[in-house]
Scaffold this motif. Structure first.
Motif, PDB file in Angstrom:
ATOM      1  N   ALA A   9       3.791   3.580  -2.350  1.00 44.01           N
ATOM      2  CA  ALA A   9       4.156   5.023  -1.815  1.00 44.01           C
ATOM      3  C   ALA A   9       3.877   5.006  -0.241  1.00 44.01           C
ATOM      4  O   ALA A   9       4.809   5.332   0.554  1.00 44.01           O
ATOM      5  CB  ALA A   9       3.772   6.197  -2.405  1.00 44.01           C
ATOM      6  N   ASP A  10       2.941   4.336   0.113  1.00 44.48           N
ATOM      7  CA  ASP A  10       2.577   4.607   1.561  1.00 44.48           C
ATOM      8  C   ASP A  10       3.201   3.440   2.364  1.00 44.48           C
ATOM      9  O   ASP A  10       3.872   3.840   3.385  1.00 44.48           O
ATOM     10  CB  ASP A  10       1.138   4.017   1.967  1.00 44.48           C
ATOM     11  N   LEU A  11       3.556   2.304   1.649  1.00 43.44           N
ATOM     12  CA  LEU A  11       4.552   1.290   2.340  1.00 43.44           C
ATOM     13  C   LEU A  11       6.002   1.789   2.340  1.00 43.44           C
ATOM     14  O   LEU A  11       6.447   1.510   3.476  1.00 43.44           O
ATOM     15  CB  LEU A  11       4.306  -0.136   1.674  1.00 43.44           C
ATOM     16  N   LYS A  12       6.302   2.417   1.392  1.00 44.00           N
ATOM     17  CA  LYS A  12       7.475   3.027   1.349  1.00 44.00           C
ATOM     18  C   LYS A  12       7.721   4.009   2.417  1.00 44.00           C
ATOM     19  O   LYS A  12       8.803   3.982   3.391  1.00 44.00           O
ATOM     20  CB  LYS A  12       8.016   3.798   0.007  1.00 44.00           C
ATOM     21  N   LEU A  13       6.902   4.864   2.591  1.00 43.30           N
ATOM     22  CA  LEU A  13       6.938   5.796   3.584  1.00 43.30           C
ATOM     23  C   LEU A  13       6.815   5.229   4.984  1.00 43.30           C
ATOM     24  O   LEU A  13       7.633   5.660   6.071  1.00 43.30           O
ATOM     25  CB  LEU A  13       5.707   6.929   3.730  1.00 43.30           C
ATOM     26  N   LEU A  14       6.155   4.180   5.294  1.00 44.55           N
ATOM     27  CA  LEU A  14       6.096   3.365   6.523  1.00 44.55           C
ATOM     28  C   LEU A  14       7.262   2.932   6.724  1.00 44.55           C
ATOM     29  O   LEU A  14       7.711   2.592   8.130  1.00 44.55           O
ATOM     30  CB  LEU A  14       5.114   2.270   6.335  1.00 44.55           C
ATOM     31  N   ALA A  15       8.160   2.435   5.821  1.00 44.60           N
ATOM     32  CA  ALA A  15       9.593   1.981   6.150  1.00 44.60           C
ATOM     33  C   ALA A  15      10.623   2.797   6.168  1.00 44.60           C
ATOM     34  O   ALA A  15      11.763   2.341   6.182  1.00 44.60           O
ATOM     35  CB  ALA A  15       9.824   1.026   4.995  1.00 44.60           C
ATOM     36  N   THR A  16      10.356   4.237   6.082  1.00 48.75           N
ATOM     37  CA  THR A  16      11.330   4.966   6.111  1.00 48.75           C
ATOM     38  C   THR A  16      11.574   5.724   7.723  1.00 48.75           C
ATOM     39  O   THR A  16      10.364   6.132   8.239  1.00 48.75           O
ATOM     40  CB  THR A  16      10.876   6.301   5.302  1.00 48.75           C
ATOM     41  N   PRO A  17      12.618   5.613   7.899  1.00 50.08           N
ATOM     42  CA  PRO A  17      12.707   6.126   9.591  1.00 50.08           C
ATOM     43  C   PRO A  17      12.611   7.398   9.657  1.00 50.08           C
ATOM     44  O   PRO A  17      12.615   8.422   8.760  1.00 50.08           O
ATOM     45  CB  PRO A  17      14.262   6.007   9.508  1.00 50.08           C
ATOM     46  N   ASP A  18      12.045   7.921  10.741  1.00 47.76           N
ATOM     47  CA  ASP A  18      11.293   9.163  11.226  1.00 47.76           C
ATOM     48  C   ASP A  18      12.449  10.189  10.974  1.00 47.76           C
ATOM     49  O   ASP A  18      12.179  11.206  10.514  1.00 47.76           O
ATOM     50  CB  ASP A  18      10.772   9.170  12.511  1.00 47.76           C
ATOM     51  N   ASP A  19      13.813   9.803  11.263  1.00 48.54           N
ATOM     52  CA  ASP A  19      14.876  11.213  11.292  1.00 48.54           C
ATOM     53  C   ASP A  19      14.983  11.248   9.622  1.00 48.54           C
ATOM     54  O   ASP A  19      15.346  12.209   9.342  1.00 48.54           O
ATOM     55  CB  ASP A  19      16.145  10.407  11.985  1.00 48.54           C
ATOM     56  N   GLU A  20      14.652  10.231   8.753  1.00 46.44           N
ATOM     57  CA  GLU A  20      14.965  10.710   7.294  1.00 46.44           C
ATOM     58  C   GLU A  20      13.863  11.450   6.728  1.00 46.44           C
ATOM     59  O   GLU A  20      14.064  12.339   6.122  1.00 46.44           O
ATOM     60  CB  GLU A  20      15.194   9.243   6.687  1.00 46.44           C
ATOM     61  N   LEU A 188      -4.609  -2.384  11.511  1.00 45.47           N
ATOM     62  CA  LEU A 188      -5.986  -3.024  11.389  1.00 45.47           C
ATOM     63  C   LEU A 188      -6.335  -3.942  10.250  1.00 45.47           C
ATOM     64  O   LEU A 188      -7.182  -5.013  10.561  1.00 45.47           O
ATOM     65  CB  LEU A 188      -6.866  -1.556  11.181  1.00 45.47           C
ATOM     66  N   ARG A 189      -5.550  -3.620   9.058  1.00 44.03           N
ATOM     67  CA  ARG A 189      -6.066  -4.539   7.710  1.00 44.03           C
ATOM     68  C   ARG A 189      -4.846  -5.894   7.898  1.00 44.03           C
ATOM     69  O   ARG A 189      -5.323  -6.504   6.942  1.00 44.03           O
ATOM     70  CB  ARG A 189      -5.886  -3.675   6.391  1.00 44.03           C
ATOM     71  N   LYS A 190      -4.122  -5.664   8.540  1.00 46.38           N
ATOM     72  CA  LYS A 190      -3.041  -6.849   8.568  1.00 46.38           C
ATOM     73  C   LYS A 190      -2.518  -6.961   7.069  1.00 46.38           C
ATOM     74  O   LYS A 190      -2.380  -8.048   6.644  1.00 46.38           O
ATOM     75  CB  LYS A 190      -3.830  -8.282   9.223  1.00 46.38           C
ATOM     76  N   THR A 191      -1.988  -5.645   6.835  1.00 52.17           N
ATOM     77  CA  THR A 191      -1.722  -5.373   5.330  1.00 52.17           C
ATOM     78  C   THR A 191      -0.081  -6.416   5.250  1.00 52.17           C
ATOM     79  O   THR A 191       0.720  -6.095   5.928  1.00 52.17           O
ATOM     80  CB  THR A 191      -1.413  -4.038   4.991  1.00 52.17           C
ATOM     81  N   PRO A 192      -0.167  -7.402   4.274  1.00 49.79           N
ATOM     82  CA  PRO A 192       1.300  -8.108   4.081  1.00 49.79           C
ATOM     83  C   PRO A 192       2.096  -7.212   3.437  1.00 49.79           C
ATOM     84  O   PRO A 192       2.048  -6.516   2.748  1.00 49.79           O
ATOM     85  CB  PRO A 192       0.770  -9.314   3.175  1.00 49.79           C
ATOM     86  N   GLY A 193       3.490  -7.518   3.859  1.00 46.56           N
ATOM     87  CA  GLY A 193       4.519  -6.655   3.530  1.00 46.56           C
ATOM     88  C   GLY A 193       4.704  -5.318   4.079  1.00 46.56           C
ATOM     89  O   GLY A 193       5.616  -4.653   3.867  1.00 46.56           O
ATOM     90  N   ALA A 194       3.886  -4.991   5.032  1.00 49.80           N
ATOM     91  CA  ALA A 194       3.797  -3.700   5.818  1.00 49.80           C
ATOM     92  C   ALA A 194       5.096  -3.761   6.738  1.00 49.80           C
ATOM     93  O   ALA A 194       5.068  -4.684   7.735  1.00 49.80           O
ATOM     94  CB  ALA A 194       2.663  -3.108   6.425  1.00 49.80           C
ATOM     95  N   VAL A 195       6.020  -2.795   6.801  1.00 51.23           N
ATOM     96  CA  VAL A 195       7.028  -2.921   7.689  1.00 51.23           C
ATOM     97  C   VAL A 195       7.269  -1.505   8.195  1.00 51.23           C
ATOM     98  O   VAL A 195       7.466  -0.588   7.603  1.00 51.23           O
ATOM     99  CB  VAL A 195       8.424  -3.262   7.044  1.00 51.23           C
ATOM    100  N   TYR A 196       6.896  -1.409   9.373  1.00 51.21           N
ATOM    101  CA  TYR A 196       6.892  -0.134  10.163  1.00 51.21           C
ATOM    102  C   TYR A 196       8.437   0.112  10.790  1.00 51.21           C
ATOM    103  O   TYR A 196       8.981  -0.559  11.525  1.00 51.21           O
ATOM    104  CB  TYR A 196       6.006  -0.213  11.370  1.00 51.21           C
ATOM    105  N   VAL A 197       9.021   1.579  10.488  1.00 55.22           N
ATOM    106  CA  VAL A 197      10.407   1.676  10.717  1.00 55.22           C
ATOM    107  C   VAL A 197      10.251   3.130  11.569  1.00 55.22           C
ATOM    108  O   VAL A 197       9.659   3.751  11.131  1.00 55.22           O
ATOM    109  CB  VAL A 197      11.366   1.756   9.601  1.00 55.22           C
ATOM    110  N   PRO A 198      10.353   3.097  12.908  1.00 49.69           N
ATOM    111  CA  PRO A 198      10.346   4.470  13.772  1.00 49.69           C
ATOM    112  C   PRO A 198      11.367   5.432  13.375  1.00 49.69           C
ATOM    113  O   PRO A 198      12.605   5.137  13.152  1.00 49.69           O
ATOM    114  CB  PRO A 198      10.111   3.936  15.273  1.00 49.69           C
TER     115      PRO A 198
END
Length: 198
Positions: A9-20, A188-198
């Motif tokens: 769920a954290d990774l999903k939120l991280l990949a969700t655009p801020d406007d969404e 910080l943890r260099k989490t694999p598969g983490a995609v950040y979308v602003p």
């Protein structure tokens, strides 16, 4: 010790655009059409009593959503004024909106404790004077408006809607702050598969 692992769920939120995220937070905590149907007609005191219930509902949601442990406080044992003061003390509502809501609450108390109390034109004027100027301007700028006169209902409605929009903004801010914290942890943890979308 808290579990601060990164979840799906954290990774999903991280990949969700801020406007969404912001758009998802723009949901009313009450049925607006039902509000209008209940409050637009009737005598002023009836509009006031109905609308005050909506103010209580929105303020309760604002507080519950903003406190880390809302069940530690018995909101049912607090009067409306105390809940409003708590929202102000936590800086969840700007002073000018708090002042307008206090004016509504004061009128509601007069209606509740005096069988013959009528909301007079001067009471409406006092409320209008308590409503922030930009909200008065919103009412007056309404397309197709023929008169500069503002009804009691319009004053109640604009203050309630502004309060609800503030609640929605706080909800969006909390989710965006959480998204930023997740991003920091994944970097910080260099989490694999983490995609950040602003």
């Amino acid at each position: 010790m808290s579990d601060d692992s990164i979840t799906e769920a954290d990774l999903k939120l991280l990949a969700t655009p801020d406007d969404e995220v912001i758009k998802a937070s723009q949901q009313f905590c009450f049925d607006y059409e039902d509000f209008k149907a209940r409050v637009v007609s009737g005598q002023r005191w009836q509009q006031l009593i109905q609308c005050h219930l909506y103010f209580e509902h929105v303020i309760d949601h604002l507080l519950r959503e903003s406190l880390p442990n809302p069940d530690e406080i018995s909101f049912g044992r607090m009067g409306f004024r105390q809940r409003l003061d708590l929202a102000r003390a936590l800086d969840l509502l700007p002073a000018e909106i708090g002042t307008a809501i206090k004016c509504v609450a004061k009128l509601r108390n007069k209606v509740a404790h005096d069988l013959t109390f009528e909301i007079k034109d001067e009471d409406v004027t006092d409320l209008r004077n308590a409503v922030p100027k930009e909200l008065i301007d919103f009412i007056l700028d309404e397309e197709g408006r023929a008169s500069p006169a503002i009804s009691f209902y319009e004053l109640l409605e604009v203050v309630l809607l502004k309060t609800e929009i503030i609640r929605q903004q706080h909800a969006a801010s909390r989710v965006l702050a959480r998204k930023s914290e997740i991003r920091l942890r994944t970097v910080l943890r260099k989490t694999p598969g983490a995609v950040y979308v602003p």
